[in-house]
Design a protein around this motif. Structure first.
Motif: not given
Length: 406
Positions: A137-155
């Motif tokens: 769901g890449g496009a859905l995730v992009t649209r769902a973000m409430a603010r820039p930099g909200q995701i920090v990757p764990v892998d």
């Protein structure tokens, strides 16, 4: 209220190591969510961390969970948490977070997408270990973000890139707090251990057993991720994830085999410099980084230099392990082809682990399903579209697997 961790996938490999970090750093755990297969461990975790919410996806085990929680809390100062059950319970758990909290999505598989979307909607930091959320769901995730930099990757690979990107000026992608589209990055370099079958030919892989595929030389992971590592499909999924996280074309992402698993990934800049992140293979380091960023608080093992060591790098044998090229092709084909790749892979890995199909059927079947899928490249899929595509891919894969049945 003190910021807290909402942990999804609590009884899995990522979840148990995340709780090691929470214990060490004194982080408050507000919620634990799991599938429901290991209720004894979940009850033990609950008794120790005393979260406000405990959730399981398996609605048939609610009574069992309550009994185990009562037993684990006996003799302690223990308050029964709110209990959520059913397939939507993990997403409902994530939805309880506040903007100051961190939701760690350690769920395995595409079922983690709704939890990712729910977490993002709260404004909380999302420590993302569920790569399938972005693959599907890449496009859905992009649209769902409430603010820039909200995701920090764990892998570990994406955490390495995230850290190496701090050395330059990269202002693109889902992990960047300041987004203006600029970058001085030339390429991302995604490292792979090579798995248990590095150096093998396709003929060598005929007759491989689940036990052999699960014998990873470096990492201790869940069975699905471990099989994905053996086929290098894990690297294919990670390539798609990296392309979305950092807004870098898939054509500008290299995959290189690094058997020592010390260099977790690299970034090459336009001036010719390559910045690498190196550490012994311990997932608690990238987990801790995602939970405490920008702090580096968790004392994970570091590389030592008292003894001679050699780090080697070699190209992927794409003839034997075509999964990474399938991933590139899926990204280029349409917004839904990555979801098809993921769904077909989940079906095939499940069938292989059950002993129903041979090892070589996994990637061959995924390739066939991808070739049969069509989608308008210019059309952005909805959540309903993605569910229908996922269902079609699973059905298509199962139909094709009948010819491979052992």
């Amino acid at each position: 209220m003190v910021p807290a961790v909402y942990l999804l996938g609590a009884t899995g490999s990522i979840g148990t190591q995340a709780l090691d970090v929470c214990r060490d750093q004194g982080l408050r755990v507000a919620a634990l969510a799991a599938g429901g297969a290991n209720l004894d461990l979940l009850a033990t975790q609950t008794a120790e961390f005393q979260p406000d919410v405990v959730a399981i996806a398996d609605a048939t085990r609610e009574d069992d969970l309550r009994e185990r929680l009562a037993a684990a809390g006996a003799g302690r100062d223990f308050a029964m948490p709110d209990i959520l059950v059913g397939p939507d319970a993990p997403a409902a758990t994530a939805a309880r977070a506040n903007a100051e909290d961190t939701v760690l999505n350690g769920i395995t598989g595409s079922i983690g997408l709704d939890s990712t979307l729910a977490a993002l909607a709260t404004g909380a930091r999302l420590a993302l270990a569920n790569k399938e959320s972005l693959v599907v769901g890449g496009a859905l995730v992009t649209r769902a973000m409430a603010r820039p930099g909200q995701i920090v990757p764990v892998d570990s690979e994406h955490s390495a890139m995230f850290q190496a990107l701090a050395a330059g000026h990269h202002r693109r992608g889902l992990c960047t707090e300041t987004v203006d589209g600029t970058t001085d990055v030339a390429r991302l370099v995604l490292t792979a251990s090579g798995g248990p079958f590095r150096g093998k030919t396709r003929a060598d892989l005929d007759g491989v057993t689940a036990e052999q595929a699960l014998a990873h030389p470096t990492w201790a992971m869940g069975p699905v991720v471990t099989v994905n590592s053996s086929t290098l499909m894990n690297k294919g999924l990670e390539l798609i994830e990296a392309q979305l996280l950092f807004d870098i074309d898939a054509a500008d992402i290299d995959v290189v085999v690094h058997p020592q698993s010390i260099v977790h990934s690299m970034v090459t800049y336009r001036d010719g410099s390559t910045i690498a992140q190196a550490s012994p293979p311990d997932m608690r380091l990238p987990i801790a980084l995602a939970l405490t960023w920008p702090e580096r608080a968790y004392p994970a093992p570091a590389c030592t230099w008292e003894q001679a060591a050699t780090w080697t790098f070699e190209p992927v044998d794409t003839a034997t392990f075509p999964a990474t090229e399938l991933a590139r092709a899926a990204v280029a084909a349409s917004p839904t082809h990555p979801a098809v790749l993921n769904a077909a892979n989940e079906v095939c890995v499940e069938a292989f682990l059950a002993g129903n199909i041979p090892y070589l059927a996994i990637v061959d079947t995924i390739s066939d399903v991808l070739a049969a899928h069509t989608w308008d490249k210019a059309r952005t899929p909805s959540r309903t579209d993605l569910s229908e595509v996922d269902s079609w891919a699973r059905t298509s894969a199962k139909e094709r697997l009948t010819a491979w049945r052992i």
